[in-house]
Structures are given as structure tokens and as C-alpha cells.
Write an enzyme that holds these catalytic residues in place. Sequence first.
Site, PDB file in Angstrom:
ATOM      1  N   THR A 289      26.576  -7.901   6.876  1.00  0.00           N
ATOM      2  CA  THR A 289      26.362  -6.474   7.128  1.00  0.00           C
ATOM      3  C   THR A 289      26.099  -6.257   8.616  1.00  0.00           C
ATOM      4  O   THR A 289      25.690  -7.179   9.322  1.00  0.00           O
ATOM      5  CB  THR A 289      25.106  -5.951   6.402  1.00  0.00           C
ATOM      6  OG1 THR A 289      23.959  -6.652   6.929  1.00  0.00           O
ATOM      7  CG2 THR A 289      25.195  -6.168   4.912  1.00  0.00           C
ATOM      8  N   ASP A 290      26.268  -5.025   9.056  1.00  0.00           N
ATOM      9  CA  ASP A 290      25.682  -4.657  10.343  1.00  0.00           C
ATOM     10  C   ASP A 290      24.168  -4.541  10.134  1.00  0.00           C
ATOM     11  O   ASP A 290      23.690  -4.470   8.997  1.00  0.00           O
ATOM     12  CB  ASP A 290      26.294  -3.354  10.865  1.00  0.00           C
ATOM     13  CG  ASP A 290      26.104  -3.207  12.378  1.00  0.00           C
ATOM     14  OD1 ASP A 290      25.252  -3.914  12.962  1.00  0.00           O
ATOM     15  OD2 ASP A 290      26.811  -2.383  12.984  1.00  0.00           O
ATOM     16  N   TRP A 291      23.410  -4.514  11.213  1.00  0.00           N
ATOM     17  CA  TRP A 291      21.950  -4.578  11.133  1.00  0.00           C
ATOM     18  C   TRP A 291      21.388  -3.362  10.390  1.00  0.00           C
ATOM     19  O   TRP A 291      21.546  -2.229  10.830  1.00  0.00           O
ATOM     20  CB  TRP A 291      21.359  -4.735  12.541  1.00  0.00           C
ATOM     21  CG  TRP A 291      21.145  -6.179  12.884  1.00  0.00           C
ATOM     22  CD1 TRP A 291      19.978  -6.743  13.310  1.00  0.00           C
ATOM     23  CD2 TRP A 291      22.097  -7.258  12.809  1.00  0.00           C
ATOM     24  NE1 TRP A 291      20.149  -8.105  13.473  1.00  0.00           N
ATOM     25  CE2 TRP A 291      21.425  -8.448  13.177  1.00  0.00           C
ATOM     26  CE3 TRP A 291      23.434  -7.348  12.430  1.00  0.00           C
ATOM     27  CZ2 TRP A 291      22.058  -9.693  13.190  1.00  0.00           C
ATOM     28  CZ3 TRP A 291      24.071  -8.579  12.449  1.00  0.00           C
ATOM     29  CH2 TRP A 291      23.382  -9.730  12.824  1.00  0.00           C
ATOM     30  N   LEU A 292      20.786  -3.630   9.273  1.00  0.00           N
ATOM     31  CA  LEU A 292      20.210  -2.600   8.400  1.00  0.00           C
ATOM     32  C   LEU A 292      21.296  -1.742   7.747  1.00  0.00           C
ATOM     33  O   LEU A 292      21.030  -0.644   7.293  1.00  0.00           O
ATOM     34  CB  LEU A 292      19.188  -1.731   9.160  1.00  0.00           C
ATOM     35  CG  LEU A 292      18.102  -2.534   9.900  1.00  0.00           C
ATOM     36  CD1 LEU A 292      17.206  -1.601  10.693  1.00  0.00           C
ATOM     37  CD2 LEU A 292      17.269  -3.361   8.927  1.00  0.00           C
ATOM     38  N   GLY A 293      22.469  -2.282   7.649  1.00  0.00           N
ATOM     39  CA  GLY A 293      23.553  -1.612   6.946  1.00  0.00           C
ATOM     40  C   GLY A 293      23.779  -2.210   5.565  1.00  0.00           C
ATOM     41  O   GLY A 293      24.883  -2.176   5.043  1.00  0.00           O
TER      42      GLY A 293
END
Length: 870
Positions: A289-293
Site C-alpha cells: 500500500t501507499d503509506w496509510l492507504g
Amino acid sequence: MAPWTRLALVPLIAQVVVASPMPDANHEASQLNTRAAEGYDSPPYYPTPDGGWVSDWAEAYEKAQQVVGNMTLAEKVNLTTGTGFFMGPCVGQTGSAPRFGIPNICLQDSPLGIRNSDHNTAFPAGITVGATFNKNLMYARGRALGQESRGKGINVQLGPAVGPLGRKPRGGRGWEGFGADPTLQAFGGAYTIKGMQSAGVIATIKHFIGYEQEMYRMSSIITKGYSSNIDDRTLHELYLWPFAEGVRAGVGSLMTSYNDINSSAASQNSKLLNGILKDELGFQGFVMTDWLGHYSGVGSALAGLDMAMPGDGAVPLFGDSYWGSELSRSILNGSVPVGRLNDMVTRIVATWYKMGQDKDYPLPNFSTNTLDETGPLYPGALFSPSGVVNQYVNVQGNHNITARAVAREAITLLKNEDDLLPLRRNDSLKIFGTDAGGNSDGLNSCSDQGCDKGVLTMGWGSGTARLPYLITPQEAIANITKNAEFHITDSFPSDVSANSNDIAVVFINADSGENYITVEGNPGDRTEAGLYAWHSGDDLVKAAAEKFSSVVVVYHTVGPVIMEEWIDLESVKAVLVAHLPGQEAGNSLTDILFGDYSPSGHMPYTIPKSESDYPESVSIINQPFGQIQDTFTEGLYVDYRHFMKANITPRYPFGHGLSYTTFNISSPTINEVTALNTAYPPAAPSKGATPVYDDAIPAASEVAWSSTSFTRIWRYLYPYLDNPESITTSGEYAYPDGYSTTPKPQARAGGGQGGNPALFDIVYSIKVQVTNTGSRRGKAVAQLYVELPSSLGLDTPELQLRQFEKTKELAPGQSELLTLTVTRKDLSVWDVVIQDWKAPINGEGVKLWIGNSVADLPIVCTVDGGCSSV
Ligand SMILES: *[C@@H]1O[C@H](CO)[C@@H](O)[C@H](O)[C@H]1NC(C)=O
Ligand SMILES: *[C@@H]1O[C@H](CO)[C@@H](O)[C@H](O)[C@H]1NC(C)=O
Ligand SMILES: *[C@@H]1O[C@H](CO)[C@@H](O)[C@H](O)[C@H]1NC(C)=O
Ligand SMILES: *[C@@H]1O[C@H](CO)[C@@H](O)[C@H](O)[C@H]1NC(C)=O
Ligand SMILES: *[C@@H]1O[C@H](CO)[C@@H](O)[C@H](O)[C@H]1NC(C)=O
Ligand SMILES: *[C@@H]1O[C@H](CO)[C@@H](O)[C@H](O)[C@H]1NC(C)=O
Ligand SMILES: *[C@@H]1O[C@H](CO)[C@@H](O)[C@H](O)[C@H]1NC(C)=O
Ligand SMILES: *[C@@H]1O[C@H](CO)[C@@H](O)[C@H](O)[C@H]1NC(C)=O
Ligand SMILES: *[C@@H]1O[C@H](CO)[C@@H](O)[C@H](O)[C@H]1NC(C)=O
């Protein structure tokens, strides 16, 4: 602890802290979505195809299987989940599996250098690399980036970016990629990947997919991140194209975007991850994932996600995760099949072996959290043991040479009336603009480059690096000539004298970046500045043009800008676009300004005359309430594809770039290499075997907290559970519609990394002679555009870049024979009904145009008629 790093992330955290838990699977997400765009939904695609069937990866998968087959549930879960935000030296790291010598896998930004570190090179940004049209430099920069990451102990470098593609001229992060064309992005990405991975670092292609604006990209309780609604053909022919080439280049990891596609979040979209990426494109690495995605636990696992970064759930920094111990639970309660977890871990471990990271790979010796030598080892834990976190390892080598070469070769000469350029060393110069100088507050004084002060070397956000040093244009010019007078200001001085021989050099810029920082009213996207120069730069040019009869404009810009206010003024004789040059800004510029080298950059996007020349659908959508439905109604018609279809003459076309010398392209020939005697490629060989494991649910004790002494770090993400024996498989999980555990037959267009190998058969080879017909040394680029016949039955852009080659530096009179190859895929359209690539049989009706820009194509070749000059 230097506060700047964490402060920069406060807005990002703030955005996410208010995030509501996301529904667990994509079908639920779309049901909740009352405003989904008509006709755009994302069909289910299950199960995830296992990795390991591509022969090139077989050895790595065999090694991985031996290890994963002996792992406990805790070890497996460890490698899939980050240990938490600010829980280590890197911007993200997984848990470890010490029994097998697998460390916490360190992931670190950025695509242009190591973010938040020291003694590393700040390379030119992606858009600059694209403008070089030089494959050797793309590779060399990638290799240097990889060597630097390796030297700091980074396992996974978070680049290159090939999405955004540059659909929206105001979009904040287009500059991280290589230009507004899928082929340019594809070569930029693939050569960067090959270079990085040749040094043993795992490259990450990102952001998958449809991530074309910054505003409202993330989800919060107010609204979900926007939905990019993209039809199947547009996805394949534009946005997916560079990802396919990255997979073909063997990229080890892929990062999803924050946004939805067809109302289903990218990190849990089964059609995209299981179907398109892992089946059709045959991706063998792992998806993060992207960060906090990360928006769901079971749902994202089933949809094909392999790694959660930085591990946190909806509310970061509190020790909660959708995975970690919850992934352990979902294995024990039977909701996530053990085989899916085995595939996640095998993909990660196999990639680690593939890059040779099991042998002599350094551990991290830097911290992304501070520049201090010592500090907390787990800053996110509040109470953390301390130790040495920065060893200040110098990883720069001689990479400043590559950095300077890229920045120099990107510089694009748009206009040069009366051969004003190159300047002579004794010319009397008056230099204007803060963009010629340094940051008045000091080098790197703005966290993640979140300000526009001094020469613009890169945009802002996570895709940046600290500058180890900066050679400003002012310094470089002053080092070359005593005849330059500097006015490092953006308001034109009233008292400046102008002599008739004076040449004014005016520096202006246009900046943009990532959404968690707003600069001068621009929240990433250029909402406030529009496509105009910052700090009234256009006025500065006009003022100089009024006073001086010879003006050179130097423009550092993230993307398209409007020059109409001054481009036709009599005294504005020369314009150089210097893109985003990184640390060697000044030296690379003076190399060109004073004629030590001829410019050889070409525009990686179109320069328009007016913003209204773009389709309405590529504007930034600023809608604070309700999920934004961003429907890609312009389809294939972005950048030059649109300008040609709409019959709008831009100010400067895609690919444009002048030199101090002149070139002639002559003696074209075309040869058939592989016969294109079928419309669709021959069927791919069937897939190889994938690792087979015992898929029984493991013993609950494998994720019990250790009974021996164990120092638990507060908020750190572990795979362990209290009382795991109490978990049973009795509950029924509400699987998404279309969920299945029976493997699907291989996608028709699949069969190898990047797709069916036959798609990449070279079908034609075109040779051209490029001759330097002028009086100075220089390099030329031959660009090849395809024109597909109407017999394909589809509305297709008139011309599409599919290949380019750059000469070496040619002396006056010297020639070089360039070979431009074209693959089956290059001549194909995506057939949405058959779900395969369709080419005109025997290349019937195909025209291959070769020249200097999309609007200057003096050579045309056809399959039956050969080549001619037009
Ligand atoms: C999105 O919807 C369009 C229109 O129905 C469809 O062509 C496309 O395949 C869908 N894409 C995905 C990833 O679901
Ligand atoms: C466990 O490791 C041993 C030694 O490497 C290997 O021979 C064996 O095949 C592995 N077991 C599994 C189930 O992979
Ligand atoms: C999981 O990773 C942590 C470090 O992040 C490590 O301390 C722990 O020993 C690992 N667990 C197992 C079972 O290897
Ligand atoms: C199993 O555990 C996961 C993770 O907590 C949870 O999301 C899922 O709903 C559970 N399944 C059942 C059937 O309770
Ligand atoms: C840090 O870098 C040095 C030099 O590259 C290397 O020898 C070392 O193994 C790295 N890691 C640690 C933890 O020191
Ligand atoms: C570039 O790197 C070389 C080799 O490390 C070094 O000698 C030189 O000083 C560097 N140039 C600049 C401008 O820092
Ligand atoms: C500048 O140098 C050129 C040769 O490079 C010479 O022809 C010219 O006369 C010089 N001009 C002045 C003003 O000294
Ligand atoms: C200054 O110019 C000289 C020669 O023109 C060059 O050798 C030197 O590297 C330059 N110094 C800097 C800091 O650019
Ligand atoms: C350039 O090449 C063309 C053939 O492609 C030839 O006709 C023309 O004379 C050449 N021009 C020069 C200046 O060499």
C-alpha cells in the site's frame, strides 16, 4: 530528534486520524457509494494468482519456498506487515524472521534520492530524466540511486513513479514521473528499475493507478478519496502501459495509490491486483500500500495485496493494524486462506533472494527520523530505547557526474532568435530572479522541500531528498564570468541600467508537490498559481524585456506553463526550460548557457497557449463533500493526443527541442523482423509451476506471545495475539460477490512478465542516418511515432510516440546510424471484447513517422512502400 521530519507528517496524520474504518471488501465499498459514476464499477476477480511461474524467477522462488515452508505463522505475518509509523530507521519496515536471516525489510523514499538522509545525491527529478530522451542516462541514474540506497542499507527503494501520467497539467506530482506520454514513462521507468536493481535494491513502481491529482486523494470521515473512473481501453493503452513495461523489466515491488478506481480502492481492487497486475501482466514481485492507504484486512488480502505499509490501521500510531495480529487472527479463523498468506510471503522472500539481498547486504545505517547521531530507535513508541541511529555513511561516490549529465541533457532550448545563445564568456550579463540564487533561509530549510525559495531543484513532498550541496545558477555563472551583475529579486529593480550590448537572463519557476504540504496556497496541485510562473515571474520577464533588447528566459518548472504574456516579445530571444535539475542546477545550466555543450533536451509534455486548450475533464476537481467522481471522459486524448485531435496548435509541441547545431535525418530503411501475420498474438506458453505448501491452518500457539522474556515496545506492530487458542473457524465470513478459490485460466493477453511474450516481438526495425549539419558539436534525438490505420475499427490518436534513440555527441559533419525498433504491442490497440491486443495484419496501413517532435516528422515509413522524406 530533529522536529522537522515529524512536523511535516502532522498534516498527513491529521488527515488520516479522522479516517473511518473502511468496509472490508471492495464490493461493500461500492455498495456504500451512492454517487458512483454510472457504468463504472470494478468487477470481482478471485483468487489471487500465485507467484513463481516465470522461469526468470524460478530459482528465487525455489529458495523462498524452502524458507517459507519452514516458517511459523508469526514469521509469515511479520514479513507482510510494517512495524508501524515511525517505528524504525526507515520510512517503513516489516517485521523480521531472524531464524532465516531475514532482517526487518527497510523501505525508503524517494524516486530521486534518499529522502531525509545525509551524504546522498539529490538527483534531477523524473520529469528531467524524461526530457533527456536518453536511455543510457535513465539507466545510469537508476543504478546510482540503487547504489546509494544499498549503501545506506535500504532494501526497497520507493521509486520510480510512472503514475501520475501527467493527465492534469496542474496535478501536483506529475514531475516525479517522466512525462505526459505512456512510452516515455515506460522507458524512463523500465531503465530506472533495471539500473536500481542491478545494484541489488528492490525497485518500487508506483502509484497504481489513476492517481492524477493531489486534492482529496485520501479518505476521511468527511468523504472517501476520489474515484478515478477509467474505461478498459484507456487503462490499457495509457495508464497501464508504463506499469506493464516496469513488470517486464522485472520490477520487484509495486505500490498502490490512495484513490479508488471505479469506486473500489486501489489497495483492495481485486480486478486490478489479482486480474490485471498478477494475471494479465504476470507480476512476480509483491504489492504494497501507499503509506496509510490500507483500508481493510481480509478484503485487501483476498484482493491481492501482499504488504501493508507502514502497517498502521485507520488510526495511526496506536498499535492498531488491519494486518499484523489481525492477519494472524484471520488465518486462524479461516477467513483468509493459508495459501494466500503463503503466496504473500513467498513473493516477498523470493524478491529478496532475486536481488541477492541474502548475501552481504548492509543493515540500515541511517534514520529517516532525525539527523542526530543518536536518538530513539522507535520514535513512534514514545518510550523507546535509544542508540546510534545515523552513521553518516557517504554514498555519493562520483554520482554528481551523472546528476549533472542528466540535468544538462534535459535542458530544452525552445527558442533561440539570432543565435543569442550560447552566451560568450565576455558578454555583459544582467541576471534577474530569486530562482537564480539559493534558499534565503538556508539549504534544506524547508522540510521535504515544502517551499519555493531560490532555484527550484525539485518539487515538494515525499518524492524528494535533502540537497547535500547546491550549485546555484548564480554561483556557477559567477565562476565563469566577471561580467555578470546579479539582481536576486523577483521585483524588477527600478534603478538597473541597460546598455545596448547587455543581455538580461531572467530566472523564473513553477512549483508543485504532494498534498500534505500547502505552499503559497497550492495544496500540492497548482490550484492557486495555475500554469503561470510563481512570484510574478511573468511580470519580471516582461519588465526585463521592456528595458533590454536581448533577454534569455530560464524556466525551472514541474510541468506545463503558459508563456503567452512574453514569448513573442521582440527582445525575448531565447528560452531554456531547465526542468528540475537537483543539486547540480548551476553547473548543468552553465554547461549549456556558455556553449560547452549544445542543448539536447526535448519537451516531455506540450506547452499550451491557453489552459482552456485542454479538455475540461483534466481540470483539478475541488469538491469538499461527497466522493469525487473523476471520470476520464477524454479517454486516450491527453496532452498531444488531445491537441492533435482538437486541431489546436500549441505554443510548443511535445518532443520539441532545439540545438546550437543542426541535424539532418536521412537514408531511412525499414526491415521486417518478425512477421506480423496474425491480428492477435499467438497463444502464450502455459504457466510454469508455483510453490506448493501444506495449506492447513497452523497451530494457534504459533502466534502466542513468547513466554520467555521479551521486551514489548508500546504501539509496535507484532503478529502475536493474546489467547489465540480461543479463535475458531466456526464463523462465516461475508466474502465479496464473485469470490472464489478456484484458480482462473490464464488471461488471454498474459503469459509472461508484462503480458504475452509475443507482444514484445520486434516486428520492424527502422534505421536512420543522423548527421550533424551545423558548426557545433551536439546530440540529436530521433523520435518515432506510429499512425495506426482506420481498418482497426477504433478511434485512435493520430500519432503516438512508441520509440526514441539519442545519438552520441556528434562533431560537425559526423553521422550516426540509429536503429529504432517497434514491437507488436507498439502497433496494437486493446480489444475490449476479445480482451487482447489487436494489430493490423502484416502492418497493413501502418505509418511510422520519424523526426524531432510530434509536429516535425520529416520521414515516413510504411511496410510495403518503404521510407521517404516528406
Ligand atoms: C471500470 O469501468 C469501466 C467501464 O465500465 C470498465 O471498462 C473498466 O474495465 C473498469 N475498470 C476496472 C479496473 O474495474
Ligand atoms: C525446511 O528446510 C529444509 C532445510 O532447508 C528443507 O530441506 C525442507 O524442504 C524445508 N521444508 C519445507 C516444508 O519447505
Ligand atoms: C517479528 O519481528 C520482530 C521485529 O520486528 C522480531 O522482534 C520478532 O522476533 C519477529 N518474530 C518472529 C517470530 O520471528
Ligand atoms: C476473522 O478475523 C478477521 C480479522 O480480525 C476479521 O476481519 C474477520 O471478520 C474474522 N472472520 C470471522 C468469520 O469472524
Ligand atoms: C552501514 O554502512 C556501512 C558501510 O556501507 C556498512 O558496512 C554497514 O554494514 C551498514 N550497516 C550498519 C548497521 O552498520
Ligand atoms: C563531485 O564528486 C567528486 C567525487 O566525489 C568530488 O571530487 C567533487 O568535488 C564533487 N563535485 C562537487 C561540485 O561537489
Ligand atoms: C568577446 O569575445 C569574442 C571572442 O570570443 C570577441 O570576438 C569579441 O570581440 C569580444 N567582445 C568584447 C566586447 O570583448
Ligand atoms: C569553476 O570553474 C572552473 C573552470 O571553469 C571549474 O574547474 C570549477 O570546477 C568551477 N567551480 C565550481 C564550484 O563550479
Ligand atoms: C537532408 O536529408 C535529405 C534526405 O533525407 C536530403 O534530401 C537533404 O539534402 C539533406 N539536407 C542536408 C542539408 O544535408
